[in-house]
Scaffold this motif. Structure first.
Motif, PDB file in Angstrom:
ATOM      1  N   VAL A 182      70.920  64.979  52.629  1.00 31.93           N
ATOM      2  CA  VAL A 182      70.401  63.711  52.113  1.00 31.93           C
ATOM      3  C   VAL A 182      68.883  63.739  52.213  1.00 31.93           C
ATOM      4  O   VAL A 182      68.320  63.982  53.286  1.00 31.93           O
ATOM      5  CB  VAL A 182      70.965  62.515  52.902  1.00 31.93           C
ATOM      6  N   HIS A 183      68.207  63.485  51.074  1.00 33.94           N
ATOM      7  CA  HIS A 183      66.751  63.557  51.001  1.00 33.94           C
ATOM      8  C   HIS A 183      66.165  62.241  50.512  1.00 33.94           C
ATOM      9  O   HIS A 183      66.820  61.489  49.775  1.00 33.94           O
ATOM     10  CB  HIS A 183      66.321  64.651  50.007  1.00 33.94           C
ATOM     11  N   ASP A 184      64.934  61.996  50.894  1.00 29.04           N
ATOM     12  CA  ASP A 184      64.148  60.945  50.266  1.00 29.04           C
ATOM     13  C   ASP A 184      63.811  61.423  48.859  1.00 29.04           C
ATOM     14  O   ASP A 184      63.221  62.490  48.691  1.00 29.04           O
ATOM     15  CB  ASP A 184      62.870  60.687  51.067  1.00 29.04           C
ATOM     16  N   ARG A 185      64.179  60.646  47.849  1.00 30.25           N
ATOM     17  CA  ARG A 185      64.017  61.168  46.497  1.00 30.25           C
ATOM     18  C   ARG A 185      62.577  61.146  46.000  1.00 30.25           C
ATOM     19  O   ARG A 185      62.262  61.732  44.966  1.00 30.25           O
ATOM     20  CB  ARG A 185      64.940  60.438  45.525  1.00 30.25           C
ATOM     21  N   THR A 186      61.657  60.490  46.739  1.00 25.44           N
ATOM     22  CA  THR A 186      60.248  60.501  46.328  1.00 25.44           C
ATOM     23  C   THR A 186      59.549  61.799  46.683  1.00 25.44           C
ATOM     24  O   THR A 186      58.704  62.289  45.934  1.00 25.44           O
ATOM     25  CB  THR A 186      59.479  59.340  46.971  1.00 25.44           C
ATOM     26  N   ASP A 187      59.882  62.379  47.833  1.00 21.01           N
ATOM     27  CA  ASP A 187      59.126  63.551  48.292  1.00 21.01           C
ATOM     28  C   ASP A 187      60.005  64.696  48.801  1.00 21.01           C
ATOM     29  O   ASP A 187      59.487  65.733  49.212  1.00 21.01           O
ATOM     30  CB  ASP A 187      58.141  63.150  49.396  1.00 21.01           C
ATOM     31  N   GLY A 188      61.331  64.519  48.795  1.00 19.05           N
ATOM     32  CA  GLY A 188      62.228  65.596  49.215  1.00 19.05           C
ATOM     33  C   GLY A 188      62.446  65.701  50.707  1.00 19.05           C
ATOM     34  O   GLY A 188      63.178  66.585  51.168  1.00 19.05           O
ATOM     35  N   ARG A 189      61.826  64.819  51.476  1.00 15.52           N
ATOM     36  CA  ARG A 189      61.993  64.878  52.933  1.00 15.52           C
ATOM     37  C   ARG A 189      63.479  64.810  53.297  1.00 15.52           C
ATOM     38  O   ARG A 189      64.211  63.974  52.790  1.00 15.52           O
ATOM     39  CB  ARG A 189      61.236  63.717  53.575  1.00 15.52           C
ATOM     40  N   LEU A 190      63.929  65.713  54.184  1.00  9.18           N
ATOM     41  CA  LEU A 190      65.319  65.711  54.622  1.00  9.18           C
ATOM     42  C   LEU A 190      65.547  64.542  55.566  1.00  9.18           C
ATOM     43  O   LEU A 190      64.968  64.479  56.651  1.00  9.18           O
ATOM     44  CB  LEU A 190      65.660  67.028  55.317  1.00  9.18           C
ATOM     45  N   ILE A 191      66.393  63.612  55.138  1.00  6.89           N
ATOM     46  CA  ILE A 191      66.703  62.436  55.956  1.00  6.89           C
ATOM     47  C   ILE A 191      67.804  62.757  56.952  1.00  6.89           C
ATOM     48  O   ILE A 191      67.706  62.415  58.137  1.00  6.89           O
ATOM     49  CB  ILE A 191      67.129  61.259  55.056  1.00  6.89           C
ATOM     50  N   GLU A 192      68.849  63.408  56.471  1.00  6.50           N
ATOM     51  CA  GLU A 192      69.940  63.781  57.365  1.00  6.50           C
ATOM     52  C   GLU A 192      70.762  64.898  56.734  1.00  6.50           C
ATOM     53  O   GLU A 192      70.720  65.124  55.521  1.00  6.50           O
ATOM     54  CB  GLU A 192      70.844  62.584  57.678  1.00  6.50           C
ATOM     55  N   ARG A 193      71.479  65.593  57.596  1.00  4.46           N
ATOM     56  CA  ARG A 193      72.462  66.584  57.180  1.00  4.46           C
ATOM     57  C   ARG A 193      73.788  66.179  57.793  1.00  4.46           C
ATOM     58  O   ARG A 193      73.862  65.862  58.979  1.00  4.46           O
ATOM     59  CB  ARG A 193      72.043  67.979  57.662  1.00  4.46           C
TER      60      ARG A 193
END
Length: 581
Positions: A382-393
């Protein structure tokens, strides 16, 4: 690794229609969020047991029937294997018109399957296995434009027949022939579609003819193509932009020794760096197929898509480096095709872990706007769709074994194998749980070679095969993406699962099996509430719609390699269900 490339610092909400009022199924995945969710409730936990066929349409073309139908304004649009298209009355099944495709070449990649059409602007858009983008009039089926995007055989190097004698007489098949499988995405006056076949290469047949589950062999050398995604003018079919998966500069990446989420890769980066100069042009045949329709956020103007394996497949020494941007979830600017960010799930892949499942958009934890990607490696990212940051796996979807341990001369048993955990079939999401079809199984990866002979050097290749004693089965698994990716429930299926999932506001999840059963599960518990034998394997995702107050459920029943190998044939039916009137 996640990289952000020039994204404007703007965060806006994704426009979401009122699901309760929906009756159509206007796009693949239901809408551009790719959630495969419907707000219809007539078919629910209490009524599903009475579900029965309302009508059946037989296409007359048997084979890998993987398409999800589209329903707009009372008409159902369906593509078949061989790229034929039919328009049907969605209430009765009456044929409104048909289009019979005439391919310009039989040199295509893999089985002649097609996964669906797009409908917009009064046109039906189809991207074909022989490399064409076609627009049909939605009322008549008349061809409005027919554009050749690529010739599948262009750029081939050595053919399969030319290698057979070099590999000890073993039969060789396949090649990196480019064509289209995915349903197009139509947004902002553009038709978006990407090619498959780029990372396939040549491989040695197994005893079953190289069907999935059999041997796939990556042969060293230039056996691959450059994958790409392109945008075409929705009125004329003229190309507006093209993005190549493998860049001419920076393809090698950083020679990382861990994945972006911290898993060791067991790479011999010293050997790769030593081989880099001799293979500096490997990106030209670097692979990276695009298997499924992107998701789209109109507020950010970004497309989200997964990319396939590098070439040559399963053999990494002749493609040193991380092999960007294969095996990635990427975000592209809708207007220019420029890369905004990427997250590489598997740098320098040697196992066939394509990012194949279509990504989907949802409201993530703590108010984030998220994009999720179910992976072959066995997690949902799961990523933040603005910058690709991984939110969780998520928690692992299956038991992993020797993950990212490279092939060896002795044979390395790795789980999951190249068919998943989660392959191209879509994931459904109901606002709380994600529902995925998970394949549990292991593969043995063995490095082999043919000694040098007169006029040719040694040929090295990686063979894949079975893993004796390892379990092989499928589960339908629900993952809670609002509480750290924990598994809510998981149920074992009677046969291999395929085609993807559909969730509805009636508290149901529909899932197809390759033995022909379509199953309805309780979305909260996984309990099977209804089953129907459709007569041939389910290998495409179900969808649902409503007309005149009556809800319908439709699924393609065409068989699969599993049903063929088990002694069952293929089919040609679209089966449409409803409750009794």
């Amino acid at each position: 690794m996640t990289k952000l490339i020039g994204l404007p610092g703007v965060l806006l909400a994704l426009a979401t229609p009122a699901l309760a009022a929906e009756t159509d199924w206007p796009a693949f995945g239901h809408d551009h969020s790719n959630r495969n969710f419907s707000g219809l409730t007539q078919i629910d936990r209490s009524t599903v047991a009475r579900l029965r066929p309302a009508w059946i349409f037989q296409t007359g073309v048997t084979g890998y029937f993987q398409a999800q139908p589209i329903m707009v304004d009372g008409a159902l649009y369906l593509s078949t294997t061989q790229n034929n298209v039919a328009a049907l009355d969605a209430k009765t099944g009456k044929v409104l018109w048909t289009y019979v495709h005439k391919p310009r070449t039989d040199k295509i990649f893999g089985p002649p399957s097609n996964r669906g059409v797009a409908v917009a602007n009064g046109l039906v858009y189809e991207a074909t296995m022989d490399g064409r983008l076609i627009a049909l009039d939605s009322k008549t089926g008349k061809v409005v434009f027919d554009k050749e995007a690529v010739r599948p055989e262009e750029g081939e190097t050595e053919t399969a027949s030319g290698l057979a004698d070099k590999l000890g007489g073993k039969p060789v098949q396949g090649s990196s022939r480019l064509g289209f499988k995915m349903p197009p995405l139509v947004v902002d006056g553009l038709v978006i579609v990407g090619v498959t076949g780029a990372g396939y290469g040549l491989h040695v047949e197994d005893a079953k003819g190289g069907l999935d589950g059999g041997a796939v062999v990556g042969i060293e050398g230039g056996y691959g193509r450059r994958g790409w995604l392109a945008a075409y003018d929705a009125r004329t079919g003229e190309e507006r932009w093209r993005w190549y998966v493998t860049p001419s500069e920076g393809w090698e990446g950083g020679f990382v020794d861990k994945t972006a989420d911290g898993m060791p890769l067991h790479r011999d980066t010293a050997a790769e760096k030593a081989a880099a100069e001799a293979n500096r042009d490997a990106w030209r045949v670097g692979g990276g197929s695009l298997w499924m329709t992107p998701a789209y956020d109109p507020s950010l103007g970004l497309l989200y898509l997964g990319t396939g394996n590098p070439a040559p497949q399963n053999f990494g020494l002749t493609r040193p480096g991380d092999n960007l941007y294969t095996m990635c979830l990427v975000a592209l600017d809708i207007h220019t095709g420029k890369l905004r960010w990427y997250f590489q799930q598997v740098p320098h892949d040697e196992w066939g872990y394509d990012v194949a499942a279509p990504p989907f958009l949802f409201d993530g934890p703590n108010g984030t706007k998220a994009v999720a990607s179910a992976s072959k490696t066995g997690w949902i990212y799961v990523h933040d769709r603005t910058d690709g940051r991984l939110i969780e796996r998520s928690e692992p979807l299956l038991a992993q074994k020797n993950l990212f341990v490279p092939p060896s001369a002795e044979g390395t048993v790795v789980a999951p194998g190249p068919l998943g955990a989660v392959s191209w079939p879509p994931t459904a999401y109901d606002g709380h749980l994600a529902y995925v079809q998970v394949r549990h199984g292991a593969t043995t990866y063995t490095v082999n070679s043919v000694p040098a002979g007169p006029g040719r050097p040694e040929i090295r290749f990686t063979e894949t095969g079975g893993a004796k004693g390892e379990p092989s089965f499928s589960t339908l698994t629900a993952v809670d993406l609002t509480s750290g990716g924990k598994i809510a429930w998981s149920v074992k299926s009677g046969s291999r699962l395929s085609g993807g999932t559909l969730a509805t506001a009636g508290g149901l999840v529909f899932s197809g099996e390759e033995d022909g059963h379509l199953d309805a599960h309780d979305a909260a518990t996984g309990e099977t509430l209804w089953r129907f034998q459709c007569g041939a394997g389910i290998s495409g995702p179900a969808m649902t719609y409503a007309i005149d107050g009556r809800q319908y459920l439709a699924v393609a029943s065409g068989g699969s390699s599993y049903t063929q190998a088990s002694g069952f044939g293929t089919g040609d039916s679209l089966v449409v269900f409803a409750l009794p009137e």
